[in-house]
Design an enzyme around this catalytic site. Structure first.
Site, PDB file in Angstrom:
ATOM      1  N   ASP A 120       0.856  -1.188   0.000  1.00  0.00           N
ATOM      2  CA  ASP A 120       0.000   0.000   0.000  1.00  0.00           C
ATOM      3  C   ASP A 120       0.893   1.239   0.000  1.00  0.00           C
ATOM      4  OD1 ASP A 120      -1.928   1.963   0.441  1.00  0.00           O
ATOM      5  OD2 ASP A 120      -2.606   1.157   2.356  1.00  0.00           O
ATOM      6  N   ALA A 123       0.892   6.082   2.451  1.00  0.00           N
ATOM      7  CA  ALA A 123       1.662   7.006   3.292  1.00  0.00           C
ATOM      8  C   ALA A 123       3.085   7.260   2.806  1.00  0.00           C
ATOM      9  CB  ALA A 123       1.707   6.479   4.721  1.00  0.00           C
ATOM     10  N   ALA A 124       3.444   6.744   1.647  1.00  0.00           N
ATOM     11  CA  ALA A 124       4.835   6.841   1.200  1.00  0.00           C
ATOM     12  C   ALA A 124       5.337   8.285   1.120  1.00  0.00           C
ATOM     13  CB  ALA A 124       5.010   6.144  -0.146  1.00  0.00           C
ATOM     14  N   GLY A 125       4.579   9.153   0.496  1.00  0.00           N
ATOM     15  CA  GLY A 125       5.011  10.548   0.359  1.00  0.00           C
ATOM     16  C   GLY A 125       5.098  11.258   1.694  1.00  0.00           C
ATOM     17  N   ASP A 126       4.102  11.066   2.545  1.00  0.00           N
ATOM     18  CA  ASP A 126       4.121  11.697   3.867  1.00  0.00           C
ATOM     19  C   ASP A 126       5.279  11.160   4.698  1.00  0.00           C
ATOM     20  OD1 ASP A 126       1.888  13.291   3.350  1.00  0.00           O
ATOM     21  OD2 ASP A 126       0.499  11.752   4.050  1.00  0.00           O
ATOM     22  N   ARG A 159       3.358  -2.167   4.179  1.00  0.00           N
ATOM     23  CA  ARG A 159       2.245  -2.384   5.114  1.00  0.00           C
ATOM     24  C   ARG A 159       1.038  -1.555   4.690  1.00  0.00           C
ATOM     25  NH1 ARG A 159       6.727  -2.412   9.678  1.00  0.00           N
ATOM     26  NH2 ARG A 159       6.971  -0.202   9.319  1.00  0.00           N
TER      27      ARG A 159
END
Length: 180
Positions: A120, A123-126, A159
């Protein structure tokens, strides 16, 4: 100061103005992409801009499809006054475009992520931006801060969810303490 385009642009402008008055480092993640930033004078006070490929295209009109086009988009954004541009490219890592006269490096460079099984990307950028800001606040070099941020974002995509996918300090310890 870390900002995201998820808040009103008037607020972003006000915070950047205040940050400049206090000589704070300003990191702007232009996500979600806002056309209003294209050529905006507020970009002149941004120290680090972290667009993804889509956002870089929206801000510059340049289709980012690899290293050279990411550098071209970064240099275009620097013409608006941004000091450093970091174009995030998902599984392709990031392209760091430092100021032309930077002593930090001899030119733009790529930081590749470790290979991971993606679950998923929510949240990668954040995660990337938060870790970049945290590491720079700790006094790390731009190169070191970007490496830690890339590792952290890579962990986050393994995750599901947003907050639940963020790496712990223990998971990041090897990249934080390494000299590479």
């Amino acid at each position: 100061v870390l900002l995201s385009a998820e808040i009103p642009i008037a607020t972003i402008r006000a915070v950047i103005r205040r940050s400049v008055q206090h000589e704070a480092l300003v990191i702007l993640n232009p996500a979600p992409a806002l056309q209003e930033f294209r050529g905006d004078a507020v970009l002149a006070d941004v120290d680090v801009l972290t667009p993804n490929e889509h956002e870089a295209k929206m801000l510059t009109g340049i289709e980012v499809a690899g290293f050279e086009s990411a550098v071209e988009a970064g240099r275009c954004l620097q013409e608006f006054g941004v000091t450093t541009v970091i174009v995030t490219r998902g599984s392709q890592g990031v392209v760091v475009v430092p100021p032309i006269d930077s002593i930090e490096s001899e030119g733009p460079w790529v930081v590749s992520p470790p290979e991971v099984q993606v679950t998923d990307t929510t949240a990668a950028g954040d995660c990337f931006n938060g870790l970049l800001a945290a590491e720079l606040a700790r006094g790390q070099s731009l190169a070191k801060a970007v490496k830690v941020a890339v590792v952290g974002a890579s962990i986050s995509v393994t995750r599901a969810g947003a907050q639940t996918s963020l790496p712990t300090v223990e998971e990041l310890a090897p990249s934080i303490t390494s000299t590479n």
